[in-house]
Design an enzyme around this catalytic site. Sequence first.
Site, PDB file in Angstrom:
ATOM      1  N   GLN A 107      -4.277  -1.237   9.663  1.00  0.00           N
ATOM      2  CA  GLN A 107      -4.291  -2.602   9.052  1.00  0.00           C
ATOM      3  C   GLN A 107      -4.839  -3.540  10.099  1.00  0.00           C
ATOM      4  O   GLN A 107      -4.517  -3.789  11.279  1.00  0.00           O
ATOM      5  CB  GLN A 107      -2.836  -3.038   8.804  1.00  0.00           C
TER       6      GLN A 107
ATOM      7  N   LYS B 282       0.755  -1.334   0.011  1.00  0.00           N
ATOM      8  CA  LYS B 282      -0.104   0.012   0.064  1.00  0.00           C
ATOM      9  C   LYS B 282       0.717   1.347   0.013  1.00  0.00           C
ATOM     10  O   LYS B 282       0.510   2.259  -0.697  1.00  0.00           O
ATOM     11  CB  LYS B 282      -0.989   0.020   1.194  1.00  0.00           C
TER      12      LYS B 282
ATOM     13  N   ASP C 109     -10.819   3.087   4.080  1.00  0.00           N
ATOM     14  CA  ASP C 109     -11.067   1.674   3.840  1.00  0.00           C
ATOM     15  C   ASP C 109     -12.396   1.487   3.611  1.00  0.00           C
ATOM     16  O   ASP C 109     -12.716   0.396   3.051  1.00  0.00           O
ATOM     17  CB  ASP C 109     -10.404   0.837   5.134  1.00  0.00           C
TER      18      ASP C 109
END
Length: 296
Positions: A98, A54, A121
């Site tokens: 995460q 990412k 997200d």
Amino acid sequence: MSASILDGKFLSQKIRASISADVLDWVEKGNRTPKLQVILVGENPASETYVGAKTKACKDVGIESDTLILPDTVSEYELKGVISEFNKDQNTDGILIQLPIPDHIRKLSIIEAIDHRKDVDGFHPMNIGRLTVGQPSFRPCTPAGILEMLNYYSIPTKGKHAVVVGASNIVGSPVAVMLSRENNSGKATTTICHKFTKDLTKHTIDADLLIVATGQPGLITGQMVKEGVVVIDVGITRVADHTTERGYRLAGDCDFDTVAEKASWITPVPGGVGPMTVAMLMKNTLLAAKNSIYTD
Ligand code: NAD
């Protein structure tokens, strides 16, 4: 029939090139470089790999990123304090925690602590709720990547029977919502299956479009699908393999060879959904920087 490949690697590169041009344009107009703040709790080799992918993608498209690594002993209270600071920080556009996070921290409580306007997200209840009622929102990256892929390869979903195996908050449930919405991309008749579903094959065999997100390598075999099905395999599991240098290989939820024999289209693992997820994260971060979804 032998399936054609839905090439997520190729498509994600195309999308990333377009985001890169948009970021450049945004910055050339005098705006601050978009910034993604990643928070990683504890040590988890798979998470470290995902975070690496990412942050590399951010660099490639011109988005600034920073990764804060916290020990797995961090308390929920402390983690919320950290998130609160990033929520207030004018230079942070997107915040990504995460997953997974250690069990002593309530995952949903942490997701809710993120300002929904920085929830790139797309997991915050505000974004999931807005998605569900058809309002603009940050769309969760993996489901958004799947819809983007179907659209690019001109795979029709309207009126089709989509079967989603796996009902998690981050993949199965939101992709089912997106596929079933009547007023945007989906328009499919959608069935959701999960670990309590009796006779999985009864459902999968009827699918025109099969999305599998369970983390159970090889769960779906050729005998469980019909000729011509379109298969999206979201699963990524590290399976021990001592013939490889790193000692493992990545396995999807489908038994690729037998399923590909009957499918018309299929995603490979790796190189299918994974890169699309990262591309959608870049897209959401740029949207966050532009304040395009929440203008208040
Ligand atoms: P999860 O563990 O949160 O949910 C798994 C779901 O699968 C649950 O709903 C469970 O009921 C269902 N399930 C488990 N065993 C089943 C069975 N035998 N039959 C039917 N349903 C079953 O998982 P998740 O976070 O949604 O992730 C699923 C997989 O997708 C994992 O392999 C994960 O690594 C992968 N993933 C990939 C991406 C990507 O970008 N490619 C993104 C997210 C997750």
